[in-house]
Design an enzyme around this catalytic site. Structure first.
Site, PDB file in Angstrom:
ATOM      1  N   LYS A  87       0.855  -1.193   0.000  1.00 48.09           N
ATOM      2  CA  LYS A  87       0.000   0.000   0.000  1.00 48.09           C
ATOM      3  C   LYS A  87       0.893   1.245   0.000  1.00 48.09           C
ATOM      4  O   LYS A  87       1.749   1.413   0.885  1.00 48.09           O
ATOM      5  CB  LYS A  87      -0.877  -0.046   1.249  1.00 48.09           C
ATOM      6  CG  LYS A  87      -2.086   0.840   1.221  1.00 48.09           C
ATOM      7  CD  LYS A  87      -2.937   0.516   2.446  1.00 48.09           C
ATOM      8  CE  LYS A  87      -4.142   1.382   2.551  1.00 48.09           C
ATOM      9  NZ  LYS A  87      -4.809   1.202   3.853  1.00 48.09           N
TER      10      LYS A  87
HETATM   11  C1  E4P Z   1      -8.167   2.293   3.684  1.00 46.80           C
HETATM   12  O1  E4P Z   1      -7.399   1.499   3.246  1.00 46.80           O
HETATM   13  C2  E4P Z   1      -7.977   3.051   4.920  1.00 46.80           C
HETATM   14  O2  E4P Z   1      -7.296   2.217   5.817  1.00 46.80           O
HETATM   15  C3  E4P Z   1      -9.258   3.443   5.611  1.00 46.80           C
HETATM   16  O3  E4P Z   1     -10.387   3.059   4.874  1.00 46.80           O
HETATM   17  C4  E4P Z   1      -9.295   4.854   6.095  1.00 46.80           C
HETATM   18  O4  E4P Z   1     -10.535   5.079   6.736  1.00 46.80           O
HETATM   19  P1  E4P Z   1     -10.817   6.335   7.688  1.00 46.80           P
HETATM   20  O5  E4P Z   1     -10.988   7.534   6.830  1.00 46.80           O
HETATM   21  O6  E4P Z   1     -12.079   5.976   8.403  1.00 46.80           O
HETATM   22  O7  E4P Z   1      -9.623   6.458   8.596  1.00 46.80           O
END
Ligand code: E4P
Length: 214
Positions: free
Chosen positions: A84
């Site tokens: 990622k």
């Molecule tokens: C995605 O990969 C992220 O980890 C996540 O969806 C972020 O979500 P949030 O905006 O609720 O922190």
């Protein structure tokens, strides 16, 4: 329609994995910090204990070289490992490099269709538009998913849309409707996907009538 869990909590994953409805996991440094686990050990454990199609492991670094170096610790753990990377110039250079070596990538922190174009050109396996964080800023997150889906379809892009930052069930169904290939859900949102008040009341009536006809 694939569903990933957006968490770094082992028990939350294990409890829902048994349903057979979970296809993968996304993690991020904030989730790992909250759960207090060692990031590398956690990713290794997930790969060992579950058969997921994708486990996202986020890397840090200001340059693509550092990101690639940090990605090394996760490579060779399992084919499901998905690196990622942030949607920055350096993140996309690293993404291109990994994609060309056949490694799965998830480009995260996407907030515009233009960024999604760049991620597709970098060969990203997944692009993660952050629906909830856009909504927090009075911009429709699901409309971004729709826009990315439209342009990826028009141009035959292979990058899959992984809708992220989802905070309620309504947004999940909208994202799938608008072309998301995957939605990554916090465990609490996953649990709510089953629910409907009319299912509950209908079931109560059927149970009562079952008793009556026995
Ligand atoms: C995605 O990969 C992220 O980890 C996540 O969806 C972020 O979500 P949030 O905006 O609720 O922190």
């Amino acid at each position: 329609m694939k569903i990933f869990l957006d968490t770094a909590d082992y028990n939350s994953i294990a409890e829902r994995y048994v349903t057979g409805l979970v296809d993968g996991v996304t993690t991020n440094p904030t989730l790992v910090r909250k759960s207090g686990v060692n990031y590398l050990d956690f990713i290794k454990t997930l790969a060992k204990d579950f058969a997921f199609e994708s486990i996202s492991a986020e890397v840090d670094g200001e340059t693509h070289d550092v990101m690639l170096e940090n990605a090394n610790q996760f490579l060779n753990i399992d084919p499901s490992i998905t690196i990622k990377l942030p949607l920055t110039k350096e993140g996309l250079i690293a993404c291109r490099d990994l994609s060309m070596s056949g490694i799965k990538t998830n480009v995260t922190l996407c907030f515009s269709a233009a960024q999604a174009v760049m991620a597709a050109k970098a060969g990203a396996t997944y692009i993660s538009p952050f629906v909830g964080r856009l909504n927090d800023n009075s911009i429709s997150g699901v409309e971004l998913v729709r826009a990315i889906s439209g342009l990826y379809c028009s141009h035959g892009a292979e990058t899959k849309i992984l809708a992220a930052s989802l905070r309620d069930v309504h947004h999940v169904s909208r994202c799938f409707l608008y072309g998301a290939n995957v939605c990554t859900l916090p465990p609490a949102v996953f649990d709510k996907m089953y629910n409907h008040v009319l299912t509950d009341s209908g079931l109560a009536i059927f149970e009562k009538d079952f008793q009556a006809i026995k």
